[in-house]
Design a protein around this motif. Structure first.
Motif, PDB file in Angstrom:
ATOM      1  N   GLU A 186      -9.373  51.529  71.623  1.00 22.87           N
ATOM      2  CA  GLU A 186      -9.071  52.452  70.695  1.00 22.87           C
ATOM      3  C   GLU A 186      -7.490  52.519  70.435  1.00 22.87           C
ATOM      4  N   GLN A 232      -8.558  57.000  64.662  1.00 18.81           N
ATOM      5  CA  GLN A 232      -8.756  56.155  63.662  1.00 18.81           C
ATOM      6  C   GLN A 232      -9.171  54.588  63.653  1.00 18.81           C
ATOM      7  N   GLN A 247     -11.516  47.918  63.252  1.00 10.93           N
ATOM      8  CA  GLN A 247     -12.507  49.098  62.703  1.00 10.93           C
ATOM      9  C   GLN A 247     -11.362  50.250  62.273  1.00 10.93           C
ATOM     10  N   TYR A 248     -11.412  50.723  61.290  1.00 15.81           N
ATOM     11  CA  TYR A 248     -10.788  51.774  60.691  1.00 15.81           C
ATOM     12  C   TYR A 248     -11.761  52.938  60.279  1.00 15.81           C
ATOM     13  N   LEU A 249     -11.677  54.147  60.730  1.00 16.83           N
ATOM     14  CA  LEU A 249     -12.532  55.175  60.588  1.00 16.83           C
ATOM     15  C   LEU A 249     -11.821  56.019  59.431  1.00 16.83           C
ATOM     16  N   VAL A 250     -12.445  56.093  58.124  1.00 17.84           N
ATOM     17  CA  VAL A 250     -11.812  56.662  56.983  1.00 17.84           C
ATOM     18  C   VAL A 250     -11.977  58.185  57.512  1.00 17.84           C
ATOM     19  N   ASN A 251     -13.260  58.711  57.634  1.00 19.01           N
ATOM     20  CA  ASN A 251     -13.601  60.072  57.781  1.00 19.01           C
ATOM     21  C   ASN A 251     -15.048  59.994  58.818  1.00 19.01           C
ATOM     22  N   GLU A 252     -15.594  60.746  58.857  1.00 20.50           N
ATOM     23  CA  GLU A 252     -17.051  61.180  59.591  1.00 20.50           C
ATOM     24  C   GLU A 252     -18.019  60.136  58.900  1.00 20.50           C
ATOM     25  N   SER A 268     -16.485  54.269  57.452  1.00 25.60           N
ATOM     26  CA  SER A 268     -15.532  53.227  58.192  1.00 25.60           C
ATOM     27  C   SER A 268     -15.604  51.767  57.542  1.00 25.60           C
ATOM     28  N   THR A 269     -14.537  51.313  57.672  1.00 25.78           N
ATOM     29  CA  THR A 269     -14.321  49.818  57.283  1.00 25.78           C
ATOM     30  C   THR A 269     -13.963  49.003  58.414  1.00 25.78           C
ATOM     31  N   PHE A 270     -14.408  47.701  58.381  1.00 26.71           N
ATOM     32  CA  PHE A 270     -14.162  46.794  59.369  1.00 26.71           C
ATOM     33  C   PHE A 270     -13.931  45.233  58.803  1.00 26.71           C
TER      34      PHE A 270
END
Length: 399
Positions: free
Chosen positions: A324, A328, A359-364, A367-369
């Motif tokens: 990590e 995010q 991986q990118y966490l936009v919100n809960e 997510s995009t990868f």
């Protein structure tokens, strides 16, 4: 959806599992909150959408994948129940969207007493590989879809510093007929089989962080028809015994390592017994609060279509690293080595795989990868095969 595509999908064998579950999944996610229908149950659902490009020995193609999934869980003091399912729809090259795989599973754990626990699980899956799968012959036009069904039941009991685990299993695997490039049909009935198993493990606590165990397993396989390649029945008994150790150092390092022997004998006296050294390991190291390393090693025996061989031995080792960057952003990397070899010949297939992911966490909920992977397959006496794949996508979660 176009009418002609809808008609084709309705006749596909995988749709019986995937389409109904997918429609139900979509309606639940769009119309109501999960807790309004599943009172007392924890509902988690997700849909992944991804696309990418693949290069297989210079042959390039694109792919689009839609993959819905869900998990339902309910727990109280003595009983835990779970239901999970998923499906994958895929479009590659000039082909239309095709149901590629689907599965459904249930599990239950019942605390019978302070020291005794029973568990149960059942699962079903159906999958159709691409005709470019390297495990398939090159003259395959439409591979047969494979179905797997299994039921497992077990009981665990803690005697002071000794734990006893008993397990049993019954399963069925079958593969539909294959269509070849000349439109002829190839039967796969000799791959269809019932499987039964019984096993036990006894674990003794040596220290609060280390335990030693012995594990034994006996399996019976009954095939529908004799093998067409061997002109003999592959019905068999297999026996495996292992010794090992389990560790848990403050949850920083946990897992187990085991070594042993496996022997497989056939009802047909014309087939030689398979005997091999086996090893299994699953170790997880929490390097830091933001990084984790995992090692998995295994040996298994499975049927093969290689002439003169009843079974193949497959050894696999995989190392995975997750990091990590912040709350995010995270990335992952893996490396894997696989070796397939046989009892009566020196032929083998070596496969190396590696990959990177971001991986990118936009919100809960979103997510995009993006991922890249490479594999190199090297069969004895044949040209090596290389595969590159790059993909990116988005995942929608609902809890």
């Amino acid at each position: 959806m176009a009418p002609e595509l809808s008609a084709k999908l309705k006749t596909h064998p995988i749709v019986g599992v995937a389409l109904g579950a997918g429609v139900t999944f979509g309606l639940l996610c769009q119309t109501v909150q999960g807790e309004e229908i599943f009172g007392g149950w924890d509902l988690q659902s997700a849909v992944s959408l991804r696309g990418g490009f693949e290069d297989q020995d210079g042959n390039r193609s694109h792919m689009l994948v839609v993959a819905p999934e869900f998990t339902l869980r309910r727990e109280n003091d003595d009983l835990a129940l779970g239901i999970s399912g998923g499906a994958q729809f895929e479009q590659t090259g000039n082909n239309q969207f095709t149901p590629r795989a689907a599965g459904l599973g249930v599990d239950a754990t019942l605390q019978l007493s302070r020291r005794g626990q029973a568990n149960f699980a059942a699962n079903y899956s159906i999958e159709q590989p691409r005709n470019t799968d390297p495990e398939l012959p090159t003259d395959v036009k439409t591979p047969g879809f494979t179905q797997q069904f299994g039921i497992l039941a077990g009981y665990s009991h803690q005697f002071a510093k000794t734990q006893v685990d008993l397990r049993s299993a019954i399963g069925r695997g079958q593969t539909a007929d294959t269509t070849l490039n000349d439109d002829s049909i190839q039967s796969n009935a000799d791959q269809n089989a019932w499987r039964y198993g019984l096993g036990a493990r006894v674990t003794r606590e040596i220290t609060p962080t280390i335990g030693a165990f012995v594990d034994a397993q006996i399996n019976r396989e009954l095939y529908d028809t004799p093998s067409s390649a061997l002109n003999a029945s592959r019905n068999n008994w297999s026996y495996e015994a292992q010794v090992g150790a389990a560790v848990n150092f403050n949850e920083k390092v946990q897992g187990e390592v085991a070594f042993g022997q496996l022997r497989q004998t056939f009802d047909d006296a014309g087939l030689d017994a398979v005997q091999t050294f086996t090893y299994n390991a699953g170790l997880a190291w929490q390097v830091s609060d933001m990084a984790a390393l995992q090692l998995n090693v295994s040996t298994n025996v499975s049927p093969t279509s290689v002439a003169g061989e009843a079974m193949r031995v497959v050894d696999v080792g995989r190392l995975t690293y997750n990091q990590e960057i912040n709350t995010q952003i995270s990335f992952s990397a893996f490396g894997e080595i696989e070796r397939q070899h046989y009892q009566n010949s020196n032929d083998e297939i070596k496969t190396s795989r590696a990959g990177l992911g971001l991986q990118y966490l936009v919100n809960e909920q979103i997510s995009t990868f993006a991922n890249y992977s490479f594999s190199l397959r090297e069969p004895t006496g044949a040209a090596a095969s290389r595969r590159h794949m790059i993909e990116a996508g988005v995942r929608f979660n609902r809890q």
